[in-house]
Design an enzyme around this catalytic site. Structure first.
Site, PDB file in Angstrom:
ATOM      1  N   LYS A  51      29.997  42.635  40.455  1.00  0.00           N
ATOM      2  CA  LYS A  51      30.978  43.686  40.168  1.00  0.00           C
ATOM      3  C   LYS A  51      30.597  45.005  40.853  1.00  0.00           C
ATOM      4  CE  LYS A  51      34.282  45.903  38.163  1.00  0.00           C
ATOM      5  NZ  LYS A  51      35.581  45.811  38.842  1.00  0.00           N
ATOM      6  N   CYS A 136      39.090  50.205  46.978  1.00  0.00           N
ATOM      7  CA  CYS A 136      39.628  49.956  45.638  1.00  0.00           C
ATOM      8  C   CYS A 136      40.861  50.847  45.417  1.00  0.00           C
ATOM      9  CB  CYS A 136      38.560  50.274  44.602  1.00  0.00           C
ATOM     10  SG  CYS A 136      39.059  49.840  42.947  1.00  0.00           S
ATOM     11  N   ILE A 197      40.442  40.841  52.536  1.00  0.00           N
ATOM     12  CA  ILE A 197      40.910  42.154  52.135  1.00  0.00           C
ATOM     13  C   ILE A 197      40.609  42.413  50.655  1.00  0.00           C
ATOM     14  CG2 ILE A 197      42.793  42.298  53.789  1.00  0.00           C
ATOM     15  CD1 ILE A 197      44.750  41.386  51.656  1.00  0.00           C
ATOM     16  N   ASN A 198      40.567  43.686  50.290  1.00  0.00           N
ATOM     17  CA  ASN A 198      40.614  44.055  48.887  1.00  0.00           C
ATOM     18  C   ASN A 198      42.088  43.955  48.468  1.00  0.00           C
ATOM     19  OD1 ASN A 198      40.096  45.263  46.298  1.00  0.00           O
ATOM     20  ND2 ASN A 198      38.329  46.298  47.200  1.00  0.00           N
TER      21      ASN A 198
HETATM   22  C1  LIG Z   1      39.923  41.820  38.073  1.00  0.00           C
HETATM   23  C2  LIG Z   1      39.487  42.184  39.452  1.00  0.00           C
HETATM   24  C3  LIG Z   1      38.420  43.066  39.640  1.00  0.00           C
HETATM   25  C4  LIG Z   1      38.001  43.425  40.928  1.00  0.00           C
HETATM   26  N1  LIG Z   1      36.934  44.255  41.096  1.00  0.00           N
HETATM   27  C5  LIG Z   1      36.493  44.568  42.346  1.00  0.00           C
HETATM   28  C6  LIG Z   1      35.353  45.397  42.548  1.00  0.00           C
HETATM   29  O1  LIG Z   1      34.700  45.856  41.599  1.00  0.00           O
HETATM   30  N2  LIG Z   1      34.983  45.684  43.832  1.00  0.00           N
HETATM   31  C7  LIG Z   1      35.670  45.181  44.923  1.00  0.00           C
HETATM   32  O2  LIG Z   1      35.304  45.464  46.065  1.00  0.00           O
HETATM   33  N3  LIG Z   1      36.731  44.363  44.753  1.00  0.00           N
HETATM   34  C8  LIG Z   1      37.168  44.052  43.502  1.00  0.00           C
HETATM   35  N4  LIG Z   1      38.241  43.220  43.339  1.00  0.00           N
HETATM   36  C9  LIG Z   1      38.927  42.671  44.535  1.00  0.00           C
HETATM   37  C10 LIG Z   1      38.463  41.231  44.837  1.00  0.00           C
HETATM   38  O3  LIG Z   1      37.091  41.177  45.087  1.00  0.00           O
HETATM   39  C11 LIG Z   1      39.244  40.666  46.041  1.00  0.00           C
HETATM   40  O4  LIG Z   1      38.996  41.453  47.180  1.00  0.00           O
HETATM   41  C12 LIG Z   1      40.751  40.615  45.810  1.00  0.00           C
HETATM   42  O5  LIG Z   1      41.046  40.291  44.471  1.00  0.00           O
HETATM   43  C13 LIG Z   1      41.481  39.645  46.739  1.00  0.00           C
HETATM   44  O6  LIG Z   1      40.995  38.339  46.592  1.00  0.00           O
HETATM   45  P1  LIG Z   1      41.656  37.239  45.584  1.00  0.00           P
HETATM   46  O7  LIG Z   1      43.135  37.214  45.899  1.00  0.00           O
HETATM   47  O8  LIG Z   1      40.959  35.955  45.891  1.00  0.00           O
HETATM   48  O9  LIG Z   1      41.389  37.713  44.200  1.00  0.00           O
HETATM   49  C14 LIG Z   1      38.686  42.869  42.056  1.00  0.00           C
HETATM   50  C15 LIG Z   1      39.758  41.978  41.863  1.00  0.00           C
HETATM   51  C16 LIG Z   1      40.158  41.624  40.599  1.00  0.00           C
HETATM   52  C17 LIG Z   1      41.315  40.669  40.431  1.00  0.00           C
END
Ligand SMILES: Cc1cc2nc3c(=O)[nH]c(=O)nc-3n(C[C@H](O)[C@H](O)[C@H](O)COP(=O)(O)O)c2cc1C
Length: 309
Positions: A51, A136, A197-198
């Site tokens: 996290k 973020c 991507i984020n």
């Molecule tokens: C609940 C949640 C919390 C997240 N927290 C972070 C974080 O603390 N730092 C970060 O760089 N990305 C964070 N992300 C982004 C994810 O790491 C990721 O980049 C994004 O969700 C896209 O990938 P996915 O579609 O597989 O979830 C978060 C995503 C979700 C859904």
């Protein structure tokens, strides 16, 4: 003989960041890894990204913070975390005994904050690298504000690079008009790899209450809905930089992951899919292994960027 899935994500770094396979967990969706150790053999993963971690502990954004959309998830968790000092004391000792490398996702309000967290983590047993979250969308200061422009993204990267000898991955935001330009700028500033991507900016409205459905209003959209966007951006960035690219966004199956790899990603991160299936990352890994065996592929390197012209 089984296929070689190993990948080096920081070839230009003295310590290096060698993964036994390309499947990682995405930050914020896998806690500190410890939570999943009982669910499956997490040591089989390529890497775990924890996290987002800040200098001081944070409580995150107001509730409600999660909202399901068509094929996606909106979140506005913010930077809820225990702070870097507690992470070093309470989490890193367990990681030090693990085979799977743990990478700490770092965040802050100012450039100096990022540098401080990176400096604290330098030389900590159990920490194999940092992933710099300049992407973020659901925090009011810091975060994505740094990732939108090449200059500010480079400034954060330069400061983190100077603060630590650990491999530095910079995590890019899709909420910019020039993701390839930002990628090139952070690589020039010393990033060993980029991840993308984020989440994409999004929101939802509760029509009965006539108000936003999520406390923080502007949230991050993740899950299958964003996969084609993420894939296009990975394709674009892989053509713009010469460091390893880590693909992320809507990956739920081995087929998804292989698309990213063939688009030019050296590794992938599984995020939202873990909420529906806690062992999604392992399923993705096993699916990649099966695909490689069925197709007679001896090394992952044979298929990285295979779909590029
Ligand atoms: C609940 C949640 C919390 C997240 N927290 C972070 C974080 O603390 N730092 C970060 O760089 N990305 C964070 N992300 C982004 C994810 O790491 C990721 O980049 C994004 O969700 C896209 O990938 P996915 O579609 O597989 O979830 C978060 C995503 C979700 C859904």
């Amino acid at each position: 003989m089984s296929a070689d899935l190993s990948v080096q994500l920081a070839p230009g770094n003295k310590r290096g960041l060698l993964l036994s396979n390309p499947v990682m967990t995405a930050s914020g969706t896998f806690g500190y890894g410890t939570e999943y150790a009982e669910v499956f053999d997490i040591q089989r993963l390529g890497a775990i990204i924890c996290k987002g971690t800040t200098c001081e502990p944070r409580e995150g954004n107001p509730q409600p913070r999660l909202f399901e959309t068509a094929s996606g998830l909106l979140n506005s968790i913010g930077w809820q975390n225990i702070g870097v000092k507690a992470l070093i004391k309470e989490k890193a000792p367990a990681w030090a005994g693990w085979r799977v490398p743990v990478i700490v996702n770092i965040a802050g309000d100012t450039v100096a904050d990022y540098a401080r967290v990176a400096e604290e983590l330098d030389g900590v047993d159990g920490v194999s690298g940092v992933e710099v979250n300049i992407s973020c969308p659901n925090v009011r200061v810091g975060g994505a504000a740094f990732g939108v422009e090449p200059d500010s993204a480079a400034e954060v990267t330069t400061a983190v690079r100077a603060a630590t000898s650990l491999p530095v991955i910079v995590k890019l935001t899709p909420n910019t008009s020039d993701i390839a330009g930002v990628a090139a700028a952070v690589v020039k500033a010393g990033a060993d790899a980029v991840s993308l991507i984020n989440t994409l900016k999004g929101t939802a409205i509760d029509i009965r209450k006539r108000s936003p459905a999520i406390g923080n209003i502007i949230c991050g959209l993740s899950g299958p809905a964003i996969k084609p966007v993420a894939l296009a951006m990975v394709y674009e960035v892989a053509g713009a930089v010469s460091v390893p690219v880590i693909g992320c966004g809507g990956i739920a199956t081995a087929e998804d992951a292989l698309e990213f790899i063939m688009a030019g990603a050296s590794a992938v991160q599984v995020g939202t899919a873990t909420f529906a299936n806690p062992r999604a990352s392992l399923d993705v890994l096993e699916g990649i292994e099966q695909f490689m065996e069925a197709e007679g592929i001896k090394s992952l390197k044979e298929i990285i960027g295979a779909a590029r012209g």
